[in-house]
Enzyme design. Structure first.
Site, short mmCIF file in Angstrom:
data_model
loop_
_atom_site.label_atom_id
_atom_site.label_comp_id
_atom_site.label_asym_id
_atom_site.label_seq_id
_atom_site.Cartn_x
_atom_site.Cartn_y
_atom_site.Cartn_z
CG HIS A 268 -2.09 0.83 1.22
ND1 HIS A 268 -2.41 1.64 0.17
CD2 HIS A 268 -3.05 1.05 2.16
CE1 HIS A 268 -3.50 2.33 0.46
NE2 HIS A 268 -3.91 1.99 1.65
CG HIS A 307 -3.25 2.05 -9.63
ND1 HIS A 307 -4.58 1.91 -9.29
CD2 HIS A 307 -2.67 2.75 -8.62
CE1 HIS A 307 -4.79 2.52 -8.14
NE2 HIS A 307 -3.64 3.03 -7.71
CG ASP A 363 3.58 4.98 -4.71
OD1 ASP A 363 3.56 6.02 -4.04
OD2 ASP A 363 2.82 4.03 -4.52
N1 ACO Z 1 5.69 -5.01 -13.65
C1 ACO Z 1 5.59 -6.04 -14.52
N2 ACO Z 1 4.45 -6.72 -14.79
C2 ACO Z 1 3.35 -6.29 -14.14
C3 ACO Z 1 3.36 -5.23 -13.21
C4 ACO Z 1 4.58 -4.57 -12.99
N3 ACO Z 1 4.66 -3.54 -12.13
N4 ACO Z 1 2.12 -5.04 -12.72
C5 ACO Z 1 1.35 -5.97 -13.31
N5 ACO Z 1 2.09 -6.73 -14.16
C6 ACO Z 1 1.62 -7.80 -15.05
C7 ACO Z 1 1.32 -9.08 -14.26
O1 ACO Z 1 2.46 -9.89 -14.19
C8 ACO Z 1 0.21 -9.66 -15.07
O2 ACO Z 1 0.79 -10.24 -16.23
P1 ACO Z 1 0.18 -11.63 -16.83
O3 ACO Z 1 -1.20 -11.27 -17.30
O4 ACO Z 1 1.12 -12.00 -17.91
O5 ACO Z 1 0.17 -12.59 -15.67
C9 ACO Z 1 -0.58 -8.44 -15.55
O6 ACO Z 1 0.37 -7.38 -15.58
C10 ACO Z 1 -1.74 -8.07 -14.62
O7 ACO Z 1 -1.24 -8.00 -13.28
P2 ACO Z 1 -2.15 -8.04 -11.97
O8 ACO Z 1 -1.30 -8.40 -10.80
O9 ACO Z 1 -3.37 -8.87 -12.23
O10 ACO Z 1 -2.61 -6.54 -11.88
P3 ACO Z 1 -3.27 -5.88 -10.61
O11 ACO Z 1 -4.13 -4.80 -11.16
O12 ACO Z 1 -3.88 -6.86 -9.70
O13 ACO Z 1 -2.00 -5.26 -9.84
C11 ACO Z 1 -0.50 -3.76 -8.84
C12 ACO Z 1 -1.84 -3.92 -9.56
C13 ACO Z 1 -0.48 -4.58 -7.55
C14 ACO Z 1 -0.33 -2.27 -8.47
C15 ACO Z 1 0.63 -4.22 -9.80
O14 ACO Z 1 0.58 -3.50 -11.01
C16 ACO Z 1 2.01 -4.11 -9.16
O15 ACO Z 1 2.42 -5.03 -8.45
N6 ACO Z 1 2.75 -2.98 -9.40
C17 ACO Z 1 4.03 -2.77 -8.78
C18 ACO Z 1 3.86 -2.27 -7.35
C19 ACO Z 1 3.41 -0.84 -7.27
O16 ACO Z 1 3.91 0.04 -7.96
N7 ACO Z 1 2.43 -0.57 -6.38
C20 ACO Z 1 1.91 0.79 -6.14
C21 ACO Z 1 0.49 0.91 -6.57
S1 ACO Z 1 -0.03 2.60 -6.38
C22 ACO Z 1 -0.42 2.79 -4.72
O17 ACO Z 1 -0.61 1.86 -3.99
C23 ACO Z 1 -0.54 4.18 -4.17
#
Ligand code: ACO
Length: 429
Positions: A268, A307, A363
């Site tokens: 988060h 996101h 972020d």
């Molecule tokens: N880098 C590489 N691949 C990614 C990333 C990433 N940052 N985020 C998602 N993906 C890929 C996943 O591997 C998945 O690929 P696939 O379909 O081949 O399996 C696809 O994109 C979908 O990913 P999900 O995990 O289903 O997406 P979700 O919407 O649930 O996740 C999240 C969102 C948790 C923010 C994710 O994008 C992530 O982990 N990002 C990095 C951490 C981050 O920056 N968090 C801050 C969020 S902003 C905040 O909290 C204020």
């Protein structure tokens, strides 16, 4: 049969039910009537992590993740960030309307009046270990405020709620700065009533021996805008904690401590720290292409990208990126910026990121700015908690005054043991 309804056939007994659809939503309680036997509990929906469950009707924040839209009380975030001060936006989020000049001056005066904290808070801080995490200290101090204001328990009185909300918005920067100064071994600095909300925070954080601290106007405005961008984000994990804990009618200090604890988690409020660690790992612009290949191979994620809600650009990231350049003109360029820019350029053109709609989130740049301002990484979640307190309180107030709400108490699907017979300890095993 209404057009705005859903017809459900229960294939266990062939019965059909008509369920109303309002705002593209059905009421989970309408499923309860669906039973095979009269003494059945009735049908439930199963939704771990609330991925498709609306827990409230709200009028505070609107997000359209596909279009990259964020609005507080209907106002686009871009307009608020360009034209408002943080306290103006705080008033908007909590009261629901933008203040007049006189109302803003009055609100500013209330905030100034409540900015100090009880001296015993300093003793509380002294009880922490020298290396205590500032966010843990902040959570404890917010929780401790409920001991200083026992009247806050009267959550049903609107005037009392207003008083406690003003107190919390006023005191958060003071507590945050106390945590920072203690962790650095610096003496506590008291607030300066001549300064703005953001300027005073910089004063309490960074003042050394000078008789009067004059904040740099670019850093002061940047901080104010960062606070605006982080003020609310509808039903995220911390806000859900605020509402869930607040639904027990506990005082707002205890509920805010719970919300801050939720924010502390690395999934988060900890993501901007993860971005900085990633940039250090990469080490130089020349290493970016190889790093991207490892991300695409599934070794790890690109932190600060993607996101749950925004599947287009995160509008907050666009604003922050523009501000970063102004900040670096004052602080000197953070060498990590070049790596971040290169990462963004390559990722935004790469099919892997494009097809998955992965864009920089809020972020991606905020950590680089905070670091350039001189903040240690451990302060990043604290910087998030200060403005988010406004959103938590507005959401808490909405909950308390919503006659449809009750104590939050989800159901479960029990898959544990059937009835067991007690076995004395010497007969077990
Ligand atoms: N880098 C590489 N691949 C990614 C990333 C990433 N940052 N985020 C998602 N993906 C890929 C996943 O591997 C998945 O690929 P696939 O379909 O081949 O399996 C696809 O994109 C979908 O990913 P999900 O995990 O289903 O997406 P979700 O919407 O649930 O996740 C999240 C969102 C948790 C923010 C994710 O994008 C992530 O982990 N990002 C990095 C951490 C981050 O920056 N968090 C801050 C969020 S902003 C905040 O909290 C204020």
């Amino acid at each position: 049969m209404s057009d705005n309804s859903l017809t459900i056939t229960d294939n266990r007994n062939g019965r059909t039910y008509e369920i109303a659809i309002t705002h593209d939503t059905i009421r989970a309680m309408d499923l309860r009537q669906i039973k095979v036997n009269p003494d059945d509990f009735g049908l439930m929906s199963y939704d771990p992590a609330f991925k498709n469950t609306a827990s409230t009707i709200s009028e505070i924040t609107f997000i359209d993740g596909d279009k990259g839209i964020l609005r507080y009380r209907g106002y686009p975030i871009e307009q608020l960030a360009k034209n408002c001060t943080f306290l103006e936006v705080a008033y908007l989020i909590i009261a629901g309307v933008l203040p007049t000049k006189a109302e803003l001056e009055e609100y500013d005066g209330f905030i100034q009046r409540h900015i100090l904290v009880h001296e015993n808070i300093k003793d509380l801080i002294q009880g922490f270990r020298y290396d205590a995490h500032p966010m843990s200290m902040l959570i404890s101090m917010v929780s401790a405020l409920s001991t200083f204001y026992p009247g806050a328990r009267n959550v049903d009185n609107p005037d009392n709620r207003q008083l406690q909300m003003t107190r919390l918005v006023a005191k958060m920067p003071t507590l945050a700065a106390f945590a920072y100064r203690f962790s650095m071994g610096y003496p506590i600095i008291y607030p300066d009533p001549d300064l703005s909300y953001a300027g005073n925070f910089l004063n309490m954080m960074f003042r050394r021996a000078e008789p009067k601290y004059i904040p740099d106007p670019v850093l002061e405005r940047t901080l104010d805008v960062l606070f605006i961008l982080h003020a609310d984000h509808e039903q995220n994990c911390g806000t859900n904690a605020m509402r869930s804990v607040g639904s027990s009618r506990v005082d707002p200090y205890s509920a805010t401590a719970a919300a801050a604890a939720a924010l502390y988690g690395p999934l988060h409020g900890g993501a901007n720290e993860a971005v900085l660690r990633m940039l250090y790992d990469i080490g130089g612009v020349e290493n970016v292409p190889a790093y991207i290949e490892r991300v695409k191979a599934g070794e790890f994620r690109l932190m600060g990208f993607g996101h749950r809600v925004y599947k287009n650009h995160d509008p907050r990231a666009t604003i922050i990126k523009e501000m970063a350049h102004e900040v670096f003109e004052v602080t000197g360029k953070n060498p990590l910026l070049d790596i971040a820019l290169e990462l963004e350029t390559i990722a935004l053109e790469d099919e892997y990121f494009v097809s998955r709609k992965l864009y920089p989130n809020v972020d991606f740049y905020s950590g680089i700015i905070y670091q350039a301002m001189g903040l240690p990484m451990t302060m990043f979640p604290v910087m998030f908690a200060i403005p988010r307190t406004v959103g938590w309180l507005a959401q808490w107030q909405e909950l308390i005054t919503d006659s449809e709400q009750a104590i939050a108490r989800p159901r479960q699907i029990y898959l544990g043991n059937d009835l067991m017979e007690y076995v004395p300890i010497d007969k077990r095993g």
